[in-house]
Design a protein around this motif. Structure first.
Motif, PDB file in Angstrom:
ATOM      1  N   ALA A  66      -1.476  -3.403   0.812  1.00 46.92           N
ATOM      2  CA  ALA A  66      -1.830  -2.374  -0.178  1.00 46.92           C
ATOM      3  C   ALA A  66      -3.338  -2.248  -0.358  1.00 46.92           C
ATOM      4  O   ALA A  66      -3.866  -1.140  -0.530  1.00 46.92           O
ATOM      5  CB  ALA A  66      -1.154  -2.669  -1.508  1.00 46.92           C
ATOM      6  N   ASN A  67      -4.041  -3.368  -0.336  1.00 46.24           N
ATOM      7  CA  ASN A  67      -5.487  -3.323  -0.538  1.00 46.24           C
ATOM      8  C   ASN A  67      -6.175  -2.541   0.581  1.00 46.24           C
ATOM      9  O   ASN A  67      -7.100  -1.755   0.329  1.00 46.24           O
ATOM     10  CB  ASN A  67      -6.055  -4.742  -0.611  1.00 46.24           C
ATOM     11  CG  ASN A  67      -7.480  -4.764  -1.115  1.00 46.24           C
ATOM     12  OD1 ASN A  67      -7.784  -4.177  -2.151  1.00 46.24           O
ATOM     13  ND2 ASN A  67      -8.370  -5.420  -0.387  1.00 46.24           N
ATOM     14  N   LYS A  68      -5.709  -2.737   1.817  1.00 39.21           N
ATOM     15  CA  LYS A  68      -6.285  -2.005   2.943  1.00 39.21           C
ATOM     16  C   LYS A  68      -5.976  -0.511   2.838  1.00 39.21           C
ATOM     17  O   LYS A  68      -6.825   0.331   3.156  1.00 39.21           O
ATOM     18  CB  LYS A  68      -5.747  -2.569   4.258  1.00 39.21           C
ATOM     19  CG  LYS A  68      -6.235  -3.979   4.570  1.00 39.21           C
ATOM     20  CD  LYS A  68      -5.705  -4.467   5.903  1.00 39.21           C
ATOM     21  CE  LYS A  68      -6.209  -5.884   6.200  1.00 39.21           C
ATOM     22  NZ  LYS A  68      -5.694  -6.392   7.495  1.00 39.21           N
ATOM     23  N   GLY A 109      12.291   2.619   0.935  1.00 39.07           N
ATOM     24  CA  GLY A 109      12.353   2.458  -0.518  1.00 39.07           C
ATOM     25  C   GLY A 109      11.405   1.393  -1.017  1.00 39.07           C
ATOM     26  O   GLY A 109      10.657   1.595  -1.983  1.00 39.07           O
ATOM     27  N   GLY A 110      11.422   0.257  -0.352  1.00 41.50           N
ATOM     28  CA  GLY A 110      10.522  -0.816  -0.749  1.00 41.50           C
ATOM     29  C   GLY A 110       9.066  -0.427  -0.585  1.00 41.50           C
ATOM     30  O   GLY A 110       8.223  -0.733  -1.437  1.00 41.50           O
ATOM     31  N   ALA A 111       8.753   0.274   0.501  1.00 41.57           N
ATOM     32  CA  ALA A 111       7.381   0.715   0.746  1.00 41.57           C
ATOM     33  C   ALA A 111       6.930   1.698  -0.327  1.00 41.57           C
ATOM     34  O   ALA A 111       5.801   1.623  -0.831  1.00 41.57           O
ATOM     35  CB  ALA A 111       7.275   1.350   2.126  1.00 41.57           C
ATOM     36  N   GLY A 112       7.801   2.616  -0.699  1.00 40.48           N
ATOM     37  CA  GLY A 112       7.451   3.599  -1.728  1.00 40.48           C
ATOM     38  C   GLY A 112       7.169   2.957  -3.065  1.00 40.48           C
ATOM     39  O   GLY A 112       6.218   3.332  -3.766  1.00 40.48           O
ATOM     40  N   PHE A 113       7.983   1.972  -3.429  1.00 42.53           N
ATOM     41  CA  PHE A 113       7.781   1.276  -4.703  1.00 42.53           C
ATOM     42  C   PHE A 113       6.431   0.562  -4.716  1.00 42.53           C
ATOM     43  O   PHE A 113       5.682   0.629  -5.696  1.00 42.53           O
ATOM     44  CB  PHE A 113       8.914   0.268  -4.936  1.00 42.53           C
ATOM     45  CG  PHE A 113       8.769  -0.515  -6.206  1.00 42.53           C
ATOM     46  CD1 PHE A 113       9.120   0.045  -7.423  1.00 42.53           C
ATOM     47  CD2 PHE A 113       8.283  -1.809  -6.189  1.00 42.53           C
ATOM     48  CE1 PHE A 113       8.976  -0.672  -8.611  1.00 42.53           C
ATOM     49  CE2 PHE A 113       8.141  -2.536  -7.356  1.00 42.53           C
ATOM     50  CZ  PHE A 113       8.488  -1.966  -8.577  1.00 42.53           C
ATOM     51  N   ALA A 114       6.096  -0.110  -3.615  1.00 43.40           N
ATOM     52  CA  ALA A 114       4.818  -0.822  -3.538  1.00 43.40           C
ATOM     53  C   ALA A 114       3.648   0.151  -3.608  1.00 43.40           C
ATOM     54  O   ALA A 114       2.620  -0.138  -4.234  1.00 43.40           O
ATOM     55  CB  ALA A 114       4.753  -1.648  -2.253  1.00 43.40           C
ATOM     56  N   GLN A 117       3.299   1.525  -7.290  1.00 41.26           N
ATOM     57  CA  GLN A 117       2.806   0.479  -8.184  1.00 41.26           C
ATOM     58  C   GLN A 117       1.333   0.200  -7.926  1.00 41.26           C
ATOM     59  O   GLN A 117       0.524   0.174  -8.859  1.00 41.26           O
ATOM     60  CB  GLN A 117       3.630  -0.805  -7.992  1.00 41.26           C
ATOM     61  CG  GLN A 117       5.042  -0.743  -8.543  1.00 41.26           C
ATOM     62  CD  GLN A 117       5.079  -0.765 -10.068  1.00 41.26           C
ATOM     63  OE1 GLN A 117       4.085  -0.983 -10.738  1.00 41.26           O
ATOM     64  NE2 GLN A 117       6.247  -0.550 -10.627  1.00 41.26           N
ATOM     65  N   SER A 118       0.980  -0.010  -6.683  1.00 39.08           N
ATOM     66  CA  SER A 118      -0.415  -0.331  -6.348  1.00 39.08           C
ATOM     67  C   SER A 118      -1.345   0.835  -6.659  1.00 39.08           C
ATOM     68  O   SER A 118      -2.432   0.653  -7.226  1.00 39.08           O
ATOM     69  CB  SER A 118      -0.533  -0.698  -4.868  1.00 39.08           C
ATOM     70  OG  SER A 118       0.288  -1.800  -4.546  1.00 39.08           O
ATOM     71  N   GLY A 119      -0.923   2.043  -6.293  1.00 38.31           N
ATOM     72  CA  GLY A 119      -1.759   3.218  -6.531  1.00 38.31           C
ATOM     73  C   GLY A 119      -1.950   3.518  -8.003  1.00 38.31           C
ATOM     74  O   GLY A 119      -3.063   3.821  -8.449  1.00 38.31           O
TER      75      GLY A 119
END
Length: 198
Positions: A66-68, A109-114, A117-119
């Motif tokens: 997510a940071n990248k 789904g998991g990617a979208g949630f992350a 949340q991160s954004g």
């Protein structure tokens, strides 16, 4: 309280809250009715567990990088990307007719949630006064998980009861697409305002 109101009155902040409410509503449809959908398609309990596991794998991988992603595209585009992922996820679930295909789709789904949340955390961090860091994140989480997911669960329950899961997922995908378009509008409005202030 005064600082909270000043933060909320910042340009683009209230539309941002609407965005995360919409995302929470879309996600709640899957969270509450995915397993019933799998069962209706003839899927087993093992398949349900596999779907959840793959979703978590997608979430972990995306949180790891997510940071990248944030450094490359910024928080607003991360949130826009999460809406596209959720739209594809919901629309895909409405089109899939073979239960065994669903677990592989759950990685999205998991990617979208992350991503959301991160954004959204980064978006709030950039706008909240330093003294309100924790409070601002609590407001963000409460709006998305409380109002968004709560309202979405209520509406999804009514739709599912009357029209079934395919209708539910497809129409929630349209709602998420509307949220994406709202996000696009916010993004370009912010870009225009930044250019005028230079």
């Amino acid at each position: 309280f005064k600082m909270v109101m000043e933060m909320i009155r910042q340009p683009g902040f209230i539309p941002f809250l609407f965005m995360i409410v919409i995302w929470g509503m879309g996600e709640s449809a899957i969270g509450n009715f995915l397993f019933l959908h799998i069962k209706a398609l003839g899927g087993s309990s093992t398949l349900m567990g596999t779907a959840l596991s793959l979703s978590l794998i997608g979430e972990i991988i995306t949180f790891t990088i997510a940071n990248k992603i944030h450094e490359r595209i910024g928080p607003h585009k991360m949130m826009l990307l999460s809406f596209l992922v959720l739209f594809a996820w919901l629309m895909g679930l409405s089109l899939i007719r073979e239960a065994t295909t669903i677990p592989f789709f759950q990685i999205f789904g998991g990617a979208g949630f992350a991503l959301i949340q991160s954004g959204s955390v980064a978006f709030v961090n950039a706008r909240a006064p330093q003294q309100l860091g924790t409070t601002a994140q609590a407001i963000r989480g409460g709006i998305m998980s409380g109002i968004g997911v709560g309202l979405g669960s209520l509406i999804s329950g009514v739709i599912y009861e009357n029209h079934g899961s395919v209708f539910l997922f497809r129409n929630m995908s349209y709602l998420v697409l509307a949220g994406f378009l709202l996000g696009i509008g916010i993004f370009f409005t912010n870009q225009l305002r930044d250019q005028q202030q230079r």
